[in-house]
Each structure stands twice: as structure tokens, then as C-alpha cells.
Design a protein around this motif. Sequence first.
Motif, PDB file in Angstrom:
ATOM      1  N   LEU A 122     -13.262  -1.592 -32.123  1.00  0.00           N
ATOM      2  CA  LEU A 122     -12.256  -2.585 -31.755  1.00  0.00           C
ATOM      3  C   LEU A 122     -12.893  -3.968 -31.780  1.00  0.00           C
ATOM      4  O   LEU A 122     -14.106  -4.102 -31.916  1.00  0.00           O
ATOM      5  N   GLN A 123     -12.074  -4.990 -31.660  1.00  0.00           N
ATOM      6  CA  GLN A 123     -12.613  -6.341 -31.671  1.00  0.00           C
ATOM      7  C   GLN A 123     -13.461  -6.581 -30.412  1.00  0.00           C
ATOM      8  O   GLN A 123     -13.037  -6.235 -29.306  1.00  0.00           O
ATOM      9  N   PRO A 124     -14.655  -7.155 -30.556  1.00  0.00           N
ATOM     10  CA  PRO A 124     -15.471  -7.444 -29.372  1.00  0.00           C
ATOM     11  C   PRO A 124     -14.833  -8.547 -28.533  1.00  0.00           C
ATOM     12  O   PRO A 124     -14.018  -9.335 -29.031  1.00  0.00           O
ATOM     13  N   THR A 125     -15.171  -8.571 -27.268  1.00  0.00           N
ATOM     14  CA  THR A 125     -14.707  -9.634 -26.379  1.00  0.00           C
ATOM     15  C   THR A 125     -15.903 -10.452 -25.915  1.00  0.00           C
ATOM     16  O   THR A 125     -17.020  -9.940 -25.807  1.00  0.00           O
ATOM     17  N   GLU A 126     -15.664 -11.700 -25.644  1.00  0.00           N
ATOM     18  CA  GLU A 126     -16.744 -12.591 -25.197  1.00  0.00           C
ATOM     19  C   GLU A 126     -16.253 -13.448 -24.039  1.00  0.00           C
ATOM     20  O   GLU A 126     -15.140 -13.971 -24.060  1.00  0.00           O
ATOM     21  N   PRO A 139      -1.450   5.804 -16.523  1.00  0.00           N
ATOM     22  CA  PRO A 139      -0.587   5.550 -17.672  1.00  0.00           C
ATOM     23  C   PRO A 139      -0.901   4.190 -18.299  1.00  0.00           C
ATOM     24  O   PRO A 139      -1.190   3.215 -17.594  1.00  0.00           O
ATOM     25  N   THR A 140      -0.850   4.137 -19.629  1.00  0.00           N
ATOM     26  CA  THR A 140      -1.221   2.892 -20.300  1.00  0.00           C
ATOM     27  C   THR A 140      -0.307   1.723 -19.910  1.00  0.00           C
ATOM     28  O   THR A 140      -0.753   0.584 -19.820  1.00  0.00           O
ATOM     29  N   GLU A 141       0.982   2.009 -19.671  1.00  0.00           N
ATOM     30  CA  GLU A 141       1.895   0.940 -19.261  1.00  0.00           C
ATOM     31  C   GLU A 141       1.457   0.338 -17.932  1.00  0.00           C
ATOM     32  O   GLU A 141       1.506  -0.881 -17.724  1.00  0.00           O
ATOM     33  N   GLN A 142       1.006   1.215 -17.032  1.00  0.00           N
ATOM     34  CA  GLN A 142       0.524   0.756 -15.731  1.00  0.00           C
ATOM     35  C   GLN A 142      -0.782  -0.033 -15.897  1.00  0.00           C
ATOM     36  O   GLN A 142      -0.979  -1.065 -15.253  1.00  0.00           O
ATOM     37  N   ALA A 143      -1.647   0.452 -16.768  1.00  0.00           N
ATOM     38  CA  ALA A 143      -2.929  -0.225 -16.986  1.00  0.00           C
ATOM     39  C   ALA A 143      -2.728  -1.629 -17.529  1.00  0.00           C
ATOM     40  O   ALA A 143      -3.445  -2.572 -17.138  1.00  0.00           O
ATOM     41  N   LEU A 144      -1.779  -1.804 -18.434  1.00  0.00           N
ATOM     42  CA  LEU A 144      -1.530  -3.130 -19.002  1.00  0.00           C
ATOM     43  C   LEU A 144      -1.125  -4.130 -17.923  1.00  0.00           C
ATOM     44  O   LEU A 144      -1.356  -5.340 -18.062  1.00  0.00           O
ATOM     45  N   GLU A 145      -0.545  -3.644 -16.843  1.00  0.00           N
ATOM     46  CA  GLU A 145      -0.132  -4.522 -15.743  1.00  0.00           C
ATOM     47  C   GLU A 145      -1.221  -4.681 -14.680  1.00  0.00           C
ATOM     48  O   GLU A 145      -1.316  -5.721 -14.031  1.00  0.00           O
ATOM     49  N   GLN A 146      -2.065  -3.653 -14.509  1.00  0.00           N
ATOM     50  CA  GLN A 146      -2.980  -3.648 -13.371  1.00  0.00           C
ATOM     51  C   GLN A 146      -4.445  -3.937 -13.701  1.00  0.00           C
ATOM     52  O   GLN A 146      -5.237  -4.202 -12.790  1.00  0.00           O
ATOM     53  N   LEU A 147      -4.843  -3.878 -14.970  1.00  0.00           N
ATOM     54  CA  LEU A 147      -6.218  -4.223 -15.301  1.00  0.00           C
ATOM     55  C   LEU A 147      -6.510  -5.650 -14.842  1.00  0.00           C
ATOM     56  O   LEU A 147      -5.667  -6.550 -14.981  1.00  0.00           O
ATOM     57  N   SER A 148      -7.696  -5.857 -14.315  1.00  0.00           N
ATOM     58  CA  SER A 148      -8.017  -7.131 -13.676  1.00  0.00           C
ATOM     59  C   SER A 148      -8.309  -8.267 -14.646  1.00  0.00           C
ATOM     60  O   SER A 148      -8.260  -9.432 -14.253  1.00  0.00           O
ATOM     61  N   TYR A 149      -8.617  -7.924 -15.898  1.00  0.00           N
ATOM     62  CA  TYR A 149      -9.062  -8.961 -16.829  1.00  0.00           C
ATOM     63  C   TYR A 149      -8.208  -8.972 -18.092  1.00  0.00           C
ATOM     64  O   TYR A 149      -7.903  -7.918 -18.656  1.00  0.00           O
ATOM     65  N   SER A 150      -7.880 -10.165 -18.542  1.00  0.00           N
ATOM     66  CA  SER A 150      -7.060 -10.305 -19.751  1.00  0.00           C
ATOM     67  C   SER A 150      -7.781  -9.761 -20.978  1.00  0.00           C
ATOM     68  O   SER A 150      -7.134  -9.273 -21.913  1.00  0.00           O
ATOM     69  N   THR A 151      -9.119  -9.842 -20.989  1.00  0.00           N
ATOM     70  CA  THR A 151      -9.866  -9.303 -22.134  1.00  0.00           C
ATOM     71  C   THR A 151      -9.704  -7.787 -22.232  1.00  0.00           C
ATOM     72  O   THR A 151      -9.602  -7.231 -23.325  1.00  0.00           O
ATOM     73  N   ASP A 152      -9.677  -7.099 -21.083  1.00  0.00           N
ATOM     74  CA  ASP A 152      -9.463  -5.657 -21.087  1.00  0.00           C
ATOM     75  C   ASP A 152      -8.056  -5.317 -21.573  1.00  0.00           C
ATOM     76  O   ASP A 152      -7.853  -4.338 -22.310  1.00  0.00           O
ATOM     77  N   VAL A 153      -7.077  -6.103 -21.157  1.00  0.00           N
ATOM     78  CA  VAL A 153      -5.700  -5.898 -21.602  1.00  0.00           C
ATOM     79  C   VAL A 153      -5.615  -6.073 -23.123  1.00  0.00           C
ATOM     80  O   VAL A 153      -4.983  -5.280 -23.831  1.00  0.00           O
ATOM     81  N   GLN A 154      -6.296  -7.092 -23.617  1.00  0.00           N
ATOM     82  CA  GLN A 154      -6.311  -7.372 -25.053  1.00  0.00           C
ATOM     83  C   GLN A 154      -6.883  -6.185 -25.835  1.00  0.00           C
ATOM     84  O   GLN A 154      -6.325  -5.769 -26.856  1.00  0.00           O
ATOM     85  N   VAL A 155      -7.986  -5.626 -25.351  1.00  0.00           N
ATOM     86  CA  VAL A 155      -8.629  -4.500 -26.025  1.00  0.00           C
ATOM     87  C   VAL A 155      -7.734  -3.261 -25.970  1.00  0.00           C
ATOM     88  O   VAL A 155      -7.607  -2.525 -26.950  1.00  0.00           O
ATOM     89  N   LEU A 156      -7.116  -3.015 -24.827  1.00  0.00           N
ATOM     90  CA  LEU A 156      -6.228  -1.864 -24.687  1.00  0.00           C
ATOM     91  C   LEU A 156      -5.028  -1.993 -25.618  1.00  0.00           C
ATOM     92  O   LEU A 156      -4.620  -1.017 -26.261  1.00  0.00           O
ATOM     93  N   GLU A 157      -4.455  -3.170 -25.706  1.00  0.00           N
ATOM     94  CA  GLU A 157      -3.303  -3.371 -26.597  1.00  0.00           C
ATOM     95  C   GLU A 157      -3.684  -3.081 -28.045  1.00  0.00           C
ATOM     96  O   GLU A 157      -2.912  -2.459 -28.792  1.00  0.00           O
TER      97      GLU A 157
END
Length: 313
Positions: free
Chosen positions: A72-76, A124-142
Motif C-alpha cells: 500500500l502507499q506509505p504514510t509519512e 468492522p471496517t465501517e466502525q474502524a473508518l470512524e474510530q481509528l485515531s489517525y487520518s493516515t490510518d484511515v487513508q491506508v484502510l480505505e
Amino acid sequence: MGKGPIQAAGAVVLRSIDSTEGTREVLVVHRPDYDDLSLPKGKVEPGEDLPITAVREVAEETGITIRLSMPLQPTEYTVKRSTPSGKPKSRAKIVSWWLGVAIGGSFQEATASPEEVDGAFWIPTEQALEQLSYSTDVQVLEEALDLPATSTVILVRHGKAVSRKEWGSRKKKAKDAKRPLERRGRRQAKALSDLLGAFGVSRLASSSSTRCMQTLEPYAKSIGAEIVAIDALSEETYKDDPAKTVSAMRKIAGRALSDPSRPIAVCGHRPVLPTMRDALGGANRPMSTAESLIVHLDEAGHTVRQEWYSSKY
């Protein structure tokens, strides 16, 4: 401490809980020091390839054993730490990510300290997209959720072999196909095992030449698998009839597509590798000894993504 960015790696590990509705869960961890919910990841150890880091960190933090699929795309981002003088110091951190597939383990097998990680969960992935603490993690999951199903083939150039001149002086009229690895090549072959293991390789094929077979032998022994020796991938057969090499590689790609859960590694020679690579749709670039090209194929057999890893020996 080095002056460059901190290097880390992790994985988005997904599992299906309802195949009819396409419902999926993702593996996450809770870190008490930060009181956050994040994807499992951690810093690279000296001399470690990043894919190996990702597999190791997921196992340590969650107890779940995984194999890697597509990168996946790296995050920085920037991390701040206090120095002995009390002044905050900023440093860039780059996290390399892969899609991960759970193949074993349990939460009870996690080895990270409770101070570092005090819980691992499937949510559930839908829940994770709302509850992950960092936008970079949300970006990677998406990104991971949008990826197609893929099969993995790893193309390996054999390790450093005894030179033709030396082999000829050792054994007069010795066949080049019998030329073995030299000491450096044996170290390269042993080190290759960790990389193949990170991608969960369970099927092995090789040119029938000794130096190619020996390159995959340490890993074959570690998983109790046989290496399928294929004359059509040898230098000698390729020189006489390149079409046989192309046909053999198409069959290997077909086997990978028929069972995506069982990645394949195949070992070849420098003069033959361009044809082997073209059959997989890999990029045109030379490969050093024991270097690996990891090709991810979609259901139609087209290359979706690829990765290159050179030997450190």
C-alpha cells in the motif's frame, strides 16, 4: 540516532465475516501510552527488510500470524520527542504498509508489553473508518478496502555462484548446469528465506540448474516443501528454444491464479530473467544476485503492483 526518517512497517489485516454481504473486519490495536486505536505497526530492526518488519510487528502486537499481499502507499508524518535537555525534537517517520492475510495465531500469543499494546481487536471496517485515531490510518484502510483480489508470484535471481572459470578449473568438462553457489551465494539463499516467508510462499519452482535449486533450498527445507525443477527455465533450454521458457512461465502464472492463497516463488538465471519477467508483466530492469521481484496479479493475470528487494549480502 540516525538523521534520516524513522523507518517503520505495518499491515492492514482484513477478514471476511459474511461472504454473501461482503462484510469485513480489520485488525486494530490499543496503545495505552497514547490512548489511541491504530493499525499494528512498528520500527524496523537493523538489517531487516520492511516486509519482514511488518509481519513481525503484527505478530508481536496482536499474536496474529500473517502473510503479506499487495503493498500500500506509505504514510509519512512527524513525531516529536523530548531530548535530555528537555527540548522537543521533531523527526520524520515513514511507515510502509501492506495488505495482510491472517494465517494463524491468536491474541493470547502477542508478545508486546502491556505498556506498549494492551489490546488487539477485530472490528468492522465501517466502525474502524470512524474510530481509528489517525487520518493516515484511515487513508491506508480505505486504500486496502478498494484493492482487487490478487495472486503473488516472486521471481528470484539465483545467488552468487562459483564462476564459470573456477568451475571449469575444478572439474574438467563439468556441465555448467551443475555449477553450485559459492559461500556468498549460500548466505544469500539463507537470508532469502525470511522474505519468502513474509509473503507466505508455499509453492516453489526453479530452473533445474544446481545454482537455482540451491537458492531456494533453505526455504524449501524450512517449510517442508519440494522445489519443482523445470528444464525450460535453464539457460541451456532458453538458448535453444525461448518459447519453452515462455510456456513454462505462463503455466506458473496460471497455477498462481488458480489458488491465490498459495503464493509461488520461481528462481532463474540472468539471461533468462527478462523473458520470465515479461511473462509476468514485470518492469524492465536488471536484477542482481539473489534479488527478488514480487509481482501481484489480478484475477485476469494482469500485474497490479510489484516490488523489488535486493540481497544485503
